[in-house]
Design an enzyme around this catalytic site. Structure first.
Site, PDB file in Angstrom:
ATOM      1  N   ALA A  38      39.590  56.893  39.637  1.00 59.02           N
ATOM      2  CA  ALA A  38      40.523  56.116  40.455  1.00 59.02           C
ATOM      3  C   ALA A  38      41.094  55.036  39.539  1.00 59.02           C
ATOM      4  CB  ALA A  38      39.804  55.509  41.648  1.00 59.02           C
ATOM      5  N   SER A  82      39.512  45.854  40.935  1.00 55.01           N
ATOM      6  CA  SER A  82      39.106  47.256  40.892  1.00 55.01           C
ATOM      7  C   SER A  82      39.304  47.896  42.260  1.00 55.01           C
ATOM      8  CB  SER A  82      37.662  47.377  40.410  1.00 55.01           C
ATOM      9  OG  SER A  82      37.349  48.715  40.102  1.00 55.01           O
ATOM     10  N   ASN A  83      38.616  48.973  42.545  1.00 54.88           N
ATOM     11  CA  ASN A  83      38.761  49.692  43.815  1.00 54.88           C
ATOM     12  C   ASN A  83      37.405  50.238  44.248  1.00 54.88           C
ATOM     13  OD1 ASN A  83      38.460  52.472  42.619  1.00 54.88           O
ATOM     14  ND2 ASN A  83      40.241  51.750  41.478  1.00 54.88           N
ATOM     15  N   ARG A  84      37.375  50.914  45.371  1.00 50.59           N
ATOM     16  CA  ARG A  84      36.107  51.335  45.977  1.00 50.59           C
ATOM     17  C   ARG A  84      35.540  52.647  45.432  1.00 50.59           C
ATOM     18  NH1 ARG A  84      34.964  48.190  50.333  1.00 50.59           N
ATOM     19  NH2 ARG A  84      36.732  47.128  51.301  1.00 50.59           N
ATOM     20  N   SER A  85      36.145  53.221  44.414  1.00 42.28           N
ATOM     21  CA  SER A  85      35.623  54.485  43.878  1.00 42.28           C
ATOM     22  C   SER A  85      34.204  54.304  43.349  1.00 42.28           C
ATOM     23  CB  SER A  85      36.526  54.972  42.739  1.00 42.28           C
ATOM     24  OG  SER A  85      35.908  56.049  42.072  1.00 42.28           O
TER      25      SER A  85
END
Ligand code: C5P
Length: 223
Positions: A96, A29-32
């Protein structure tokens, strides 16, 4: 209330970072945080819209009066947005979306090999949701986001054009207080054939109101 600027408008907002499964317990995943999208959903509701939030984040409070649908992966998000798009007036793609996903998602938890050998993950691109929707646009006003760490304006301008957006919200996520996890943001709003509008560092709800007010001023709501 008929006097509110988004009365009778169906607003669809996506929020949060998608999760691409590796196996039943792991994902990429990502930091959103999803906070910017949730703020847009709240602001749209306050401006009188009928709001649906498609959320890849599950830990944020859902704004009062907003309908939420939870999703995991980019593929789930594409399916959900595609279903809702024909009856949407204003789409705000704040999610995101993971650009890549594992080629395979294992059905059982991946085990460490006995010899402790390195593990290679093979990734494949996910669909670009905004690009997929562009040919299906009839009356919809579409807003995208661009989070960049370098060449912000060049990349943002390219995204505005290539994704056929009506408005693009660009933020430099390398600056303190801007973008992902915080409660403040500072953005530049790009529109086709218009001078860019740069906001001050504001709370995410104030940024959300600025985005929607700019869209309304640009004709997002048809008479
Ligand atoms: O190309 P990039 O991911 O930077 O573009 C960001 C914008 O495009 C955001 O509005 C995001 O929600 C959207 N996006 C998308 N489908 C993807 C990746 C991003 O719709 N696969």
């Amino acid at each position: 209330t008929p006097d509110l600027p988004l009365a009778h408008q169906r607003v669809l907002v996506t929020a949060g970072g998608t999760r691409e499964a590796l196996d039943p317990v792991r994902y990429i995943s990502n930091r959103s945080s999803g906070k910017m999208g949730y703020a847009v959903a709240q602001a749209a509701r306050e401006m009188g819209a009928d709001v649906t939030l498609i959320s890849a984040t599950r830990n944020l409070p859902v704004p009062t009066g907003v309908k939420v649908v939870y999703v995991q992966s980019a593929a789930d998000l594409l399916a959900q947005v595609s279903t809702e798009f024909p009856t949407t007036d204003l789409l705000v793609m704040a999610a995101a979306v993971s650009d890549y996903r594992p080629v395979q998602s294992a059905t059982e938890k991946i085990k460490k090999p006995a010899d402790h050998a390195d593990l290679t993950l093979q990734l494949t691109e996910t669909p670009d949701i905004l690009k997929r929707l562009a040919p299906q646009k009839t009356h919809q006003y579409v807003i995208g986001f661009a989070a960049e760490t370098q060449h912000l304006m060049t990349n943002a301008q390219r995204k505005l054009t290539s994704k056929k957006l009506d408005l693009l919200v660009a933020n430099d996520v390398s600056k303190p207080g801007v973008g992902f996890n915080g409660d403040t943001n500072q953005v530049t709003l790009l529109q086709p054939n218009q001078a860019p509008i740069k906001t001050a560092l504001l709370s995410k709800i104030e940024i959300a109101r600025t985005i929607l007010t700019t869209a309304v001023a640009a004709g997002a709501v048809q008479a």
